[in-house]
Enzyme design. Structure first.
Site, mmCIF file in Angstrom:
data_model
loop_
_atom_site.group_PDB
_atom_site.id
_atom_site.type_symbol
_atom_site.label_atom_id
_atom_site.label_comp_id
_atom_site.label_asym_id
_atom_site.label_seq_id
_atom_site.Cartn_x
_atom_site.Cartn_y
_atom_site.Cartn_z
ATOM 1 N N GLN A 66 11.332 -47.614 -40.828
ATOM 2 C CA GLN A 66 12.196 -48.179 -41.600
ATOM 3 C C GLN A 66 12.353 -49.527 -41.494
ATOM 4 O OE1 GLN A 66 13.490 -44.937 -39.572
ATOM 5 N NE2 GLN A 66 12.103 -44.177 -41.653
ATOM 6 N N ASN A 75 10.172 -39.049 -41.274
ATOM 7 C CA ASN A 75 10.667 -39.938 -42.700
ATOM 8 C C ASN A 75 9.624 -41.356 -42.546
ATOM 9 O OD1 ASN A 75 11.371 -40.924 -40.350
ATOM 10 N ND2 ASN A 75 13.465 -41.594 -41.394
ATOM 11 N N ALA A 76 8.951 -41.634 -41.465
ATOM 12 C CA ALA A 76 8.381 -42.376 -41.360
ATOM 13 C C ALA A 76 6.435 -42.501 -41.384
ATOM 14 C CB ALA A 76 8.208 -43.582 -39.978
ATOM 15 N N GLY A 77 6.247 -43.204 -41.778
ATOM 16 C CA GLY A 77 4.458 -42.848 -42.541
ATOM 17 C C GLY A 77 3.909 -44.041 -41.951
ATOM 18 N N HIS A 78 3.437 -44.474 -40.999
ATOM 19 C CA HIS A 78 2.885 -46.082 -40.215
ATOM 20 C C HIS A 78 1.057 -45.577 -40.874
ATOM 21 C CE1 HIS A 78 6.682 -46.781 -37.872
ATOM 22 N NE2 HIS A 78 7.108 -46.459 -39.284
ATOM 23 N N GLY A 123 11.365 -50.682 -44.967
ATOM 24 C CA GLY A 123 10.428 -50.309 -44.800
ATOM 25 C C GLY A 123 9.347 -50.469 -45.418
ATOM 26 N N ASP A 124 7.896 -49.923 -44.607
ATOM 27 C CA ASP A 124 6.811 -50.082 -45.643
ATOM 28 C C ASP A 124 6.265 -51.676 -45.415
ATOM 29 O OD1 ASP A 124 6.904 -47.361 -45.934
ATOM 30 O OD2 ASP A 124 7.535 -47.839 -47.691
ATOM 31 N N GLU A 125 6.875 -52.639 -44.479
ATOM 32 C CA GLU A 125 6.156 -53.706 -44.205
ATOM 33 C C GLU A 125 5.263 -54.031 -43.331
ATOM 34 O OE1 GLU A 125 9.105 -52.292 -43.036
ATOM 35 O OE2 GLU A 125 10.401 -52.943 -43.482
ATOM 36 N N ARG A 167 6.645 -46.300 -54.611
ATOM 37 C CA ARG A 167 7.688 -47.979 -53.862
ATOM 38 C C ARG A 167 7.877 -48.624 -55.215
ATOM 39 N NH1 ARG A 167 3.351 -48.619 -49.362
ATOM 40 N NH2 ARG A 167 3.823 -47.413 -48.154
ATOM 41 N N VAL A 187 -0.718 -60.781 -47.759
ATOM 42 C CA VAL A 187 -0.758 -61.949 -48.079
ATOM 43 C C VAL A 187 -1.163 -62.028 -49.802
ATOM 44 C CG1 VAL A 187 0.559 -63.452 -46.783
ATOM 45 C CG2 VAL A 187 -1.662 -62.823 -47.316
ATOM 46 N N LYS A 199 4.395 -52.316 -40.308
ATOM 47 C CA LYS A 199 5.285 -52.248 -38.582
ATOM 48 C C LYS A 199 3.585 -51.422 -37.684
ATOM 49 C CE LYS A 199 8.097 -50.228 -39.990
ATOM 50 N NZ LYS A 199 8.316 -50.442 -41.523
ATOM 51 N N ARG A 228 6.280 -40.940 -53.364
ATOM 52 C CA ARG A 228 6.530 -41.569 -54.115
ATOM 53 C C ARG A 228 5.885 -43.395 -55.194
ATOM 54 N NH1 ARG A 228 12.826 -40.489 -52.413
ATOM 55 N NH2 ARG A 228 11.717 -40.976 -50.797
HETATM 56 P P1 GDP Z 1 4.963 -48.886 -42.622
HETATM 57 O O1 GDP Z 1 5.443 -48.052 -43.086
HETATM 58 O O2 GDP Z 1 5.468 -50.399 -42.158
HETATM 59 O O3 GDP Z 1 4.170 -48.962 -41.181
HETATM 60 O O4 GDP Z 1 4.247 -48.941 -43.937
HETATM 61 P P2 GDP Z 1 2.876 -48.127 -44.263
HETATM 62 O O5 GDP Z 1 2.062 -48.020 -43.413
HETATM 63 O O6 GDP Z 1 3.659 -47.276 -45.081
HETATM 64 O O7 GDP Z 1 2.999 -49.060 -45.960
HETATM 65 C C1 GDP Z 1 2.085 -50.082 -45.355
HETATM 66 C C2 GDP Z 1 0.641 -50.052 -46.162
HETATM 67 O O8 GDP Z 1 0.041 -51.073 -46.651
HETATM 68 C C3 GDP Z 1 -0.303 -49.654 -45.745
HETATM 69 O O9 GDP Z 1 -0.840 -48.881 -46.437
HETATM 70 C C4 GDP Z 1 -1.485 -50.554 -45.334
HETATM 71 O O10 GDP Z 1 -2.379 -50.053 -44.729
HETATM 72 C C5 GDP Z 1 -1.465 -51.462 -46.346
HETATM 73 N N1 GDP Z 1 -1.249 -52.587 -45.507
HETATM 74 C C6 GDP Z 1 -0.512 -53.353 -44.188
HETATM 75 N N2 GDP Z 1 -0.887 -54.900 -44.298
HETATM 76 C C7 GDP Z 1 -1.684 -55.059 -45.931
HETATM 77 C C8 GDP Z 1 -2.362 -56.018 -45.794
HETATM 78 O O11 GDP Z 1 -2.244 -57.544 -45.441
HETATM 79 N N3 GDP Z 1 -2.883 -56.266 -47.346
HETATM 80 C C9 GDP Z 1 -3.083 -54.885 -48.292
HETATM 81 N N4 GDP Z 1 -3.299 -55.683 -49.354
HETATM 82 N N5 GDP Z 1 -2.942 -53.688 -47.585
HETATM 83 C C10 GDP Z 1 -1.700 -53.622 -46.680
HETATM 84 P P1 IMO Z 2 8.108 -46.231 -42.395
HETATM 85 O O1 IMO Z 2 8.764 -46.757 -41.126
HETATM 86 C C1 IMO Z 2 10.124 -46.939 -46.686
HETATM 87 C C2 IMO Z 2 13.594 -44.468 -47.013
HETATM 88 C C3 IMO Z 2 14.129 -43.525 -48.016
HETATM 89 C C4 IMO Z 2 15.109 -43.123 -48.804
HETATM 90 C C5 IMO Z 2 15.690 -43.213 -47.604
HETATM 91 C C6 IMO Z 2 17.173 -42.373 -46.521
HETATM 92 O O2 IMO Z 2 7.379 -45.660 -42.881
HETATM 93 O O3 IMO Z 2 8.622 -47.996 -42.413
HETATM 94 P P2 IMO Z 2 15.658 -40.778 -45.377
HETATM 95 O O4 IMO Z 2 14.662 -39.695 -45.146
HETATM 96 O O5 IMO Z 2 15.422 -41.522 -43.769
HETATM 97 O O6 IMO Z 2 17.136 -39.423 -44.433
HETATM 98 O O7 IMO Z 2 15.211 -41.240 -46.556
HETATM 99 O O8 IMO Z 2 15.146 -44.082 -46.541
HETATM 100 N N1 IMO Z 2 12.610 -44.236 -46.204
HETATM 101 C C7 IMO Z 2 11.950 -44.916 -46.102
HETATM 102 N N2 IMO Z 2 11.517 -46.104 -47.005
HETATM 103 N N3 IMO Z 2 9.689 -46.743 -45.419
HETATM 104 C C8 IMO Z 2 9.508 -45.317 -44.076
HETATM 105 O O9 IMO Z 2 9.161 -45.542 -43.062
HETATM 106 C C9 IMO Z 2 11.441 -44.772 -44.769
HETATM 107 N N4 IMO Z 2 11.951 -43.452 -43.355
HETATM 108 C C10 IMO Z 2 13.318 -43.287 -45.080
HETATM 109 O O10 IMO Z 2 12.534 -43.330 -48.806
HETATM 110 O O11 IMO Z 2 15.393 -43.904 -49.389
HETATM 111 MG MG MG Z 3 5.264 -46.153 -44.148
#
Ligand code: GDP
Ligand code: IMO
Ligand code: MG
Length: 438
Positions: free
Chosen positions: A220, A38-41, A12-14, A301, A328, A16, A299
């Site tokens: 995720q 649970n997602a945070g985009h 997760g948190d790549e 990471r 990168v 997306k 939290r």
């Molecule tokens: P998601 O859940 O896959 O959509 O990812 P998140 O939004 O939870 O976490 C990615 C974090 O990295 C966010 O704070 C984005 O603003 C940030 N982000 C995304 N791409 C880049 C990047 O290429 N460089 C940096 N420094 N931050 C990035």
């Molecule tokens: P995005 O879409 C990162 C993790 C939680 C926990 C496990 C199970 O932003 O990438 P849950 O509440 O789903 O039952 O928790 O999965 N988790 C994530 N970690 N990014 C997420 O979403 C997540 N959604 C759930 O931290 O370890």
């Molecule tokens: Mg996220």
């Protein structure tokens, strides 16, 4: 090619949200198919940062937002996001599945109770009610959007009593919400959304047949997938590309291609095995540089080197043909920069990703040093051509390594959080979709 699925290839948190926002311009509809709040985009456009937990990130580009039957919906969160977007001047054109299961306050309470009860084996869930709501769906005890709209309070009362029994008998707690008041609130929220409620499969099939393009937005990541992830330290849904079909109601043949989103390193929130985790100063440095703090729970990471074994496994499970590599910039200047190319298990090297989390927790990563790149090189590149072929040599080698190990091609590279910090490999992206990306 028309429809494209984006999926996370790690825990997760790549990035997306950022990638979907960048690509959405070339699509008509953006659809979420699994997970819930649970997602945070995160989407960053100019000075504005949007954080979506349920809304598909394509709404910022004014695209129709679909929330499929595979999503578990917290109506409070959904309505809050719609209102926030309206305040930012972004009206939402929403299609919400009548079959989607609803997260109730009872399931949010149970999520916390279950994870607490696990003690040292806790998963560290986001406590948004995800596991209990999917659990109730599978047990055929859940509440769906259509049930709220049909207004059958007797069914709700039966559901409430079943939840109350679980909370009282299993956990010795008492339920924190009132049956009738909760029903009225859920019903009232559902009624405000009733004009958006539809059969998402029918909607998407008709849209595709009439030439519209759909971007499916995974939440995720593959290693959190209930079947293919690091069970039991996973979420409760299928996060892989195939779930886009089941989770919206379109046939698999409507998923034309799969783009895997991965960070240039690895992070994980919550508990579970993480072979390349860095519990030292380098881990702390990655966390600081990358701002690695959970979007939903705040939290810290856990951070570590890029794991090519896990990445190859995730790419294979999804049938990924191209990669979007993010963050990168965070690795610029880190020397030596390392990647994991194999695991050592009981003295033997393997490139197989183990199914048993206890085995994964014991593997020793086989690390190789790679050349890396500097912040100056990225800055020079940023202020000059911004073309993929002009990226710093060390970075291009790193990307080539990722492409090689995943047997895919690089379609997009992200060098910062904002939309403008993105380089697209035109030939590759256009082979996935005829979208002009940015
Ligand atoms: P998601 O859940 O896959 O959509 O990812 P998140 O939004 O939870 O976490 C990615 C974090 O990295 C966010 O704070 C984005 O603003 C940030 N982000 C995304 N791409 C880049 C990047 O290429 N460089 C940096 N420094 N931050 C990035
Ligand atoms: P995005 O879409 C990162 C993790 C939680 C926990 C496990 C199970 O932003 O990438 P849950 O509440 O789903 O039952 O928790 O999965 N988790 C994530 N970690 N990014 C997420 O979403 C997540 N959604 C759930 O931290 O370890
Ligand atoms: Mg996220």
């Amino acid at each position: 090619m028309t429809n494209l699925v984006t999926v996370g290839l790690q825990w997760g948190d790549e990035g997306k949200g950022k990638v979907v926002d960048c690509l959405a311009g070339g699509f008509d509809i953006v659809a979420r198919f699994q997970g819930g709040s649970n997602a945070g985009h995160t989407v960053v456009v100019g000075d504005t940062t949007y954080k979506f937990r349920i809304m598909p990130s394509g709404v910022v580009q004014g695209k129709t937002a679909v929330i499929g039957n595979g999503v578990v919906v917290d109506l409070d969160v959904l309505i809050h996001e719609i209102e926030q977007l309206a305040r930012s001047g972004i009206p939402v054109d929403l299609v919400l599945s009548e079959r989607a299961h609803i997260i109730t306050p009872l399931q949010i309470q149970v999520d916390g109770l279950i994870d607490e009860a696990r003690g040292k084996n806790r998963v560290g869930t986001t406590r948004r009610g995800i596991g209990p709501t999917y659990g109730d769906k599978i047990l055929r005890s859940g509440v769906r959007m259509i049930d709220l709209l049909n207004g059958d309070e007797d069914r709700w009362n039966a559901f409430f009593e079943y939840q109350r029994g679980r909370v009282e008998r299993l956990f010795g707690s008492s339920v924190e919400c009132h049956p009738h008041r909760t029903w009225l609130r859920l019903r009232q929220m559902a009624m405000t959304l009733r004009d958006s409620v539809a059969d998402t499969g029918e909607f998407l099939v008709n849209a595709t047949d009439s030439g519209k393009k759909v971007l499916f937005e995974g939440a995720q990541g593959t290693l959190l997938d209930i079947d293919h992830g690091t069970y039991p330290f996973v979420t409760s849904s299928n996060c892989v590309a195939a779930a886009a079909s089941v989770g919206t109601g379109v046939p698999p043949s409507f998923l034309h291609d799969v783009l895997g989103v991965c960070k240039a390193y690895t992070t994980r929130v919550g508990a579970g095995p993480f072979p390349t985790e860095l519990s030292d100063e380098m881990g702390e440095e990655l966390r600081e540089r990358g701002g690695e703090r959970g979007t939903v729970t705040g939290r810290a990471r856990r951070c570590g080197w890029l794991d090519l074994v896990a990445l190859r496994y995730a790419s294979r499970v999804n049938g990924v043909t191209a990669l979007a590599v993010t963050k990168v910039d965070v690795l610029a200047g880190i020397r030596p920069l390392r990647v994991c190319v194999a695991y050592r298990i009981n003295g033997e090297e393997t490139t197989r990703f183990p199914a048993d989390s206890r085995v994964l927790a014991r593997v020793e990563p086989v690390l190789e040093d790679v050349e890396g790149w500097t912040p100056e090189e990225i800055e020079d590149w940023r202020s000059s051509s911004k073309a993929y072929d002009d990226l710093p040599g060390g970075l291009r080698e790193y990307l080539a390594l990722m492409a090689h190990h995943t047997r895919s091609r690089i379609a997009l590279v992200s060098t910062g959080p904002a939309r403008r910090d993105t380089v697209v490999v035109e030939g590759v992206l256009s082979s996935l979709t005829d979208a002009s990306a940015l």
